[in-house]
Write a protein that holds these residues in place. Structure first.
Motif, mmCIF file in Angstrom:
data_model
loop_
_atom_site.group_PDB
_atom_site.id
_atom_site.type_symbol
_atom_site.label_atom_id
_atom_site.label_comp_id
_atom_site.label_asym_id
_atom_site.label_seq_id
_atom_site.Cartn_x
_atom_site.Cartn_y
_atom_site.Cartn_z
ATOM 1 N N GLU A 1 -8.467 -6.639 5.731
ATOM 2 C CA GLU A 1 -8.256 -8.170 6.237
ATOM 3 C C GLU A 1 -9.338 -8.609 7.153
ATOM 4 O O GLU A 1 -9.946 -7.849 8.076
ATOM 5 C CB GLU A 1 -6.873 -8.544 6.816
ATOM 6 C CG GLU A 1 -5.652 -8.260 5.924
ATOM 7 C CD GLU A 1 -4.455 -8.672 6.423
ATOM 8 O OE1 GLU A 1 -4.325 -9.459 7.379
ATOM 9 O OE2 GLU A 1 -3.275 -8.329 5.924
ATOM 10 N N GLN A 2 -9.646 -9.856 7.309
ATOM 11 C CA GLN A 2 -10.632 -10.300 8.041
ATOM 12 C C GLN A 2 -9.857 -11.031 9.139
ATOM 13 O O GLN A 2 -9.042 -12.179 9.155
ATOM 14 C CB GLN A 2 -11.674 -11.372 7.485
ATOM 15 C CG GLN A 2 -12.707 -11.788 8.336
ATOM 16 C CD GLN A 2 -13.707 -12.709 7.555
ATOM 17 O OE1 GLN A 2 -13.690 -13.734 7.822
ATOM 18 N NE2 GLN A 2 -14.329 -11.998 7.074
ATOM 19 N N ILE A 3 -9.674 -10.504 10.396
ATOM 20 C CA ILE A 3 -8.819 -10.873 11.434
ATOM 21 C C ILE A 3 -9.759 -11.502 12.595
ATOM 22 O O ILE A 3 -10.668 -11.373 13.030
ATOM 23 C CB ILE A 3 -8.395 -9.645 12.239
ATOM 24 C CG1 ILE A 3 -7.630 -8.775 11.329
ATOM 25 C CG2 ILE A 3 -7.448 -10.016 13.566
ATOM 26 C CD1 ILE A 3 -6.702 -9.239 10.533
ATOM 27 N N ARG A 4 -9.356 -13.017 12.667
ATOM 28 C CA ARG A 4 -9.939 -13.756 13.665
ATOM 29 C C ARG A 4 -9.506 -13.519 14.985
ATOM 30 O O ARG A 4 -8.411 -13.012 15.421
ATOM 31 C CB ARG A 4 -9.810 -15.249 13.364
ATOM 32 C CG ARG A 4 -10.292 -15.926 12.017
ATOM 33 C CD ARG A 4 -10.361 -17.277 12.089
ATOM 34 N NE ARG A 4 -11.220 -17.921 13.073
ATOM 35 C CZ ARG A 4 -11.133 -19.199 13.238
ATOM 36 N NH1 ARG A 4 -10.446 -20.090 12.252
ATOM 37 N NH2 ARG A 4 -12.046 -19.754 14.187
ATOM 38 N N LEU A 5 -10.617 -13.338 15.940
ATOM 39 C CA LEU A 5 -10.235 -13.090 17.424
ATOM 40 C C LEU A 5 -10.286 -14.565 18.050
ATOM 41 O O LEU A 5 -11.813 -15.081 18.252
ATOM 42 C CB LEU A 5 -11.177 -12.225 17.884
ATOM 43 C CG LEU A 5 -11.207 -11.835 19.547
ATOM 44 C CD1 LEU A 5 -9.573 -11.445 20.005
ATOM 45 C CD2 LEU A 5 -12.115 -11.015 20.112
ATOM 46 N N LEU A 6 -9.390 -15.103 18.950
ATOM 47 C CA LEU A 6 -9.656 -16.600 19.291
ATOM 48 C C LEU A 6 -9.825 -16.206 20.544
ATOM 49 O O LEU A 6 -10.294 -17.422 21.196
ATOM 50 C CB LEU A 6 -8.586 -17.408 18.760
ATOM 51 C CG LEU A 6 -8.064 -17.554 17.325
ATOM 52 C CD1 LEU A 6 -6.986 -18.201 17.143
ATOM 53 C CD2 LEU A 6 -9.445 -18.209 16.676
ATOM 54 N N ALA A 7 -9.489 -15.324 21.411
ATOM 55 C CA ALA A 7 -9.505 -15.268 22.907
ATOM 56 C C ALA A 7 -9.499 -13.895 23.270
ATOM 57 O O ALA A 7 -8.844 -13.081 22.720
ATOM 58 C CB ALA A 7 -8.193 -16.113 23.401
ATOM 59 N N ALA A 8 -10.368 -13.636 24.218
ATOM 60 C CA ALA A 8 -10.288 -12.122 24.771
ATOM 61 C C ALA A 8 -10.821 -12.099 26.220
ATOM 62 O O ALA A 8 -11.168 -13.213 26.799
ATOM 63 C CB ALA A 8 -11.413 -11.427 23.807
ATOM 64 N N ARG A 9 -10.478 -11.015 26.926
ATOM 65 C CA ARG A 9 -11.051 -10.681 28.242
ATOM 66 C C ARG A 9 -11.778 -9.260 28.455
ATOM 67 O O ARG A 9 -11.450 -8.446 27.871
ATOM 68 C CB ARG A 9 -9.747 -10.780 28.965
ATOM 69 C CG ARG A 9 -9.905 -10.429 30.532
ATOM 70 C CD ARG A 9 -8.662 -10.611 31.262
ATOM 71 N NE ARG A 9 -7.533 -9.654 31.016
ATOM 72 C CZ ARG A 9 -6.524 -9.740 30.597
ATOM 73 N NH1 ARG A 9 -5.947 -11.048 30.369
ATOM 74 N NH2 ARG A 9 -5.752 -8.495 30.273
ATOM 75 N N VAL A 10 -12.699 -9.149 29.408
ATOM 76 C CA VAL A 10 -13.488 -7.958 29.745
ATOM 77 C C VAL A 10 -12.768 -7.371 30.579
ATOM 78 O O VAL A 10 -12.254 -7.722 31.528
ATOM 79 C CB VAL A 10 -14.882 -8.546 30.205
ATOM 80 C CG1 VAL A 10 -15.451 -7.214 30.642
ATOM 81 C CG2 VAL A 10 -15.865 -9.205 29.063
ATOM 82 N N GLU A 11 -12.654 -5.984 30.284
ATOM 83 C CA GLU A 11 -11.852 -4.892 30.973
ATOM 84 C C GLU A 11 -12.614 -3.823 31.276
ATOM 85 O O GLU A 11 -13.491 -3.607 30.505
ATOM 86 C CB GLU A 11 -10.442 -4.823 30.713
ATOM 87 C CG GLU A 11 -9.541 -5.859 30.672
ATOM 88 C CD GLU A 11 -8.019 -5.784 30.371
ATOM 89 O OE1 GLU A 11 -7.832 -4.472 30.350
ATOM 90 O OE2 GLU A 11 -7.252 -6.582 30.338
ATOM 91 N N ALA A 12 -12.174 -3.032 32.265
ATOM 92 C CA ALA A 12 -13.159 -1.475 32.276
ATOM 93 C C ALA A 12 -12.580 -0.686 30.994
ATOM 94 O O ALA A 12 -11.535 -0.602 30.777
ATOM 95 C CB ALA A 12 -12.507 -0.877 33.514
ATOM 96 N N GLY A 13 -13.539 0.211 30.703
ATOM 97 C CA GLY A 13 -12.971 1.017 29.776
ATOM 98 C C GLY A 13 -14.263 1.604 28.903
ATOM 99 O O GLY A 13 -15.400 0.951 28.901
ATOM 100 N N THR A 14 -14.206 2.907 28.446
ATOM 101 C CA THR A 14 -15.210 3.548 27.759
ATOM 102 C C THR A 14 -14.633 4.334 26.648
ATOM 103 O O THR A 14 -13.556 4.843 26.508
ATOM 104 C CB THR A 14 -15.967 4.578 28.778
ATOM 105 O OG1 THR A 14 -14.843 5.381 29.226
ATOM 106 C CG2 THR A 14 -16.348 3.677 30.009
#
Length: 296
Positions: free
Chosen positions: A232-245
């Protein structure tokens, strides 16, 4: 001369200020919606509401009949805002004061088709509107007036679009009233905003998280940002930058934190094909994305 929502405030401002609008040019009606019914563009609808003559030519460049019809309007000036057709020299030269354009950037930065999106994508801290006198080059004409507005860390393309649209409407009235001197654009700092395609919305997890978060803010609602998972093609409408590797594209927890080239991106609002958009918590109840999953 304009077509999309961006142009409507300028049309309404010109009418409210008492300018004699000889005609409104816009893109022809096109099929839209599930029924593919012929639908007029926003400027067309606004012009009809105001009782103005509407013209919708499909081409202009080599159509001498259109050139003559435009010249016959005997215009003082033509105001152009996201019209969608290139004006040939015969039309640019017809009005006594020429054609002036409401351009949604601080020229010479972001000449071209998608300046509002480009400013957010690039991480610019400000954008603005330039009123320019049009010539045959792509947004190369001399500038009459400019006005800047800030771009915040959470500014979306829709919010910036609406702000610039209102600035443009206000600024073009000043340009017509004051007839300021035209100032050539600087030769330094020229950048171009190419026309967007659907492929521009594909999320490349190799990029850094900050760039991807800007992409989400810049490209929704169109062309939309998306990734693929389970076919499926999932749309991303909002996001936030966080720490992580982690390996780019890998989910780092069960709450939709995705490792990127640098940093990580928390997916906040998503949408499956044919479904309503949902906050991540609700989305994950019906579409599990467990830690360790690699997104396409």
């Amino acid at each position: 001369m304009g077509s999309p929502d961006f142009s409507v405030p300028a049309l309404r401002a010109l009418h409210a200020a008492g300018h004699d609008i000889a005609a409104v040019y816009c893109q022809p009606p096109r099929p839209a919606g599930r029924g593919q019914k012929e639908t007029p563009c926003p400027v067309h609808r606004a012009a009809l509401d105001l009782g103005l003559e509407v013209r919708t030519p499909t081409r202009l460049k080599r159509d001498t009949a259109q050139h003559k019809a435009f010249a016959a309007l005997d215009l003082d000036v033509a105001v152009v805002a996201a019209y969608g057709l290139i004006l040939p020299k015969a039309m640019l030269d017809a009005p006594r004061r020429g054609c002036i354009n409401i351009h949604a950037s601080l020229l010479p930065r972001w000449r071209g088709a998608a300046p509002i999106h480009a400013a957010i994508l690039a991480g610019d801290t400000e954008s603005g509107v330039t009123i320019m006198r049009m010539e045959e080059g792509l947004d190369t004409g001399p500038m009459l007036l400019t006005e800047a507005t800030p771009i915040g860390s959470d500014t979306t393309v829709q919010a910036l679009h609406d702000a610039l649209s209102e600035i443009g409407a206000r600024l073009v009235l000043r340009a017509l009233a004051e007839d300021p001197p035209a100032i050539p654009q600087p030769e330094e700092g020229v950048t171009y905003a190419a026309k967007l395609t659907k492929e521009d919305g594909r999320l490349d997890w190799m990029l850094d998280a900050a760039a991807l978060e800007r992409r989400v803010r810049a490209l929704n609602p169109w062309p939309g940002t998306y990734f693929t998972q389970a076919g499926e093609q999932i749309r991303l409408l909002a996001a936030r930058v966080e720490a992580g590797t982690g390996a780019p594209g890998t989910l780092l927890d069960d709450a939709a934190l995705v490792a990127c080239g640098i940093g990580a991106l928390r997916l906040l609002r998503l949408q499956r094909p044919g479904r309503a958009a949902m906050e991540a918590e609700a989305f994950l109840r019906g579409f599990a994305l467990p830690a360790g999953t690699v997104l396409g």
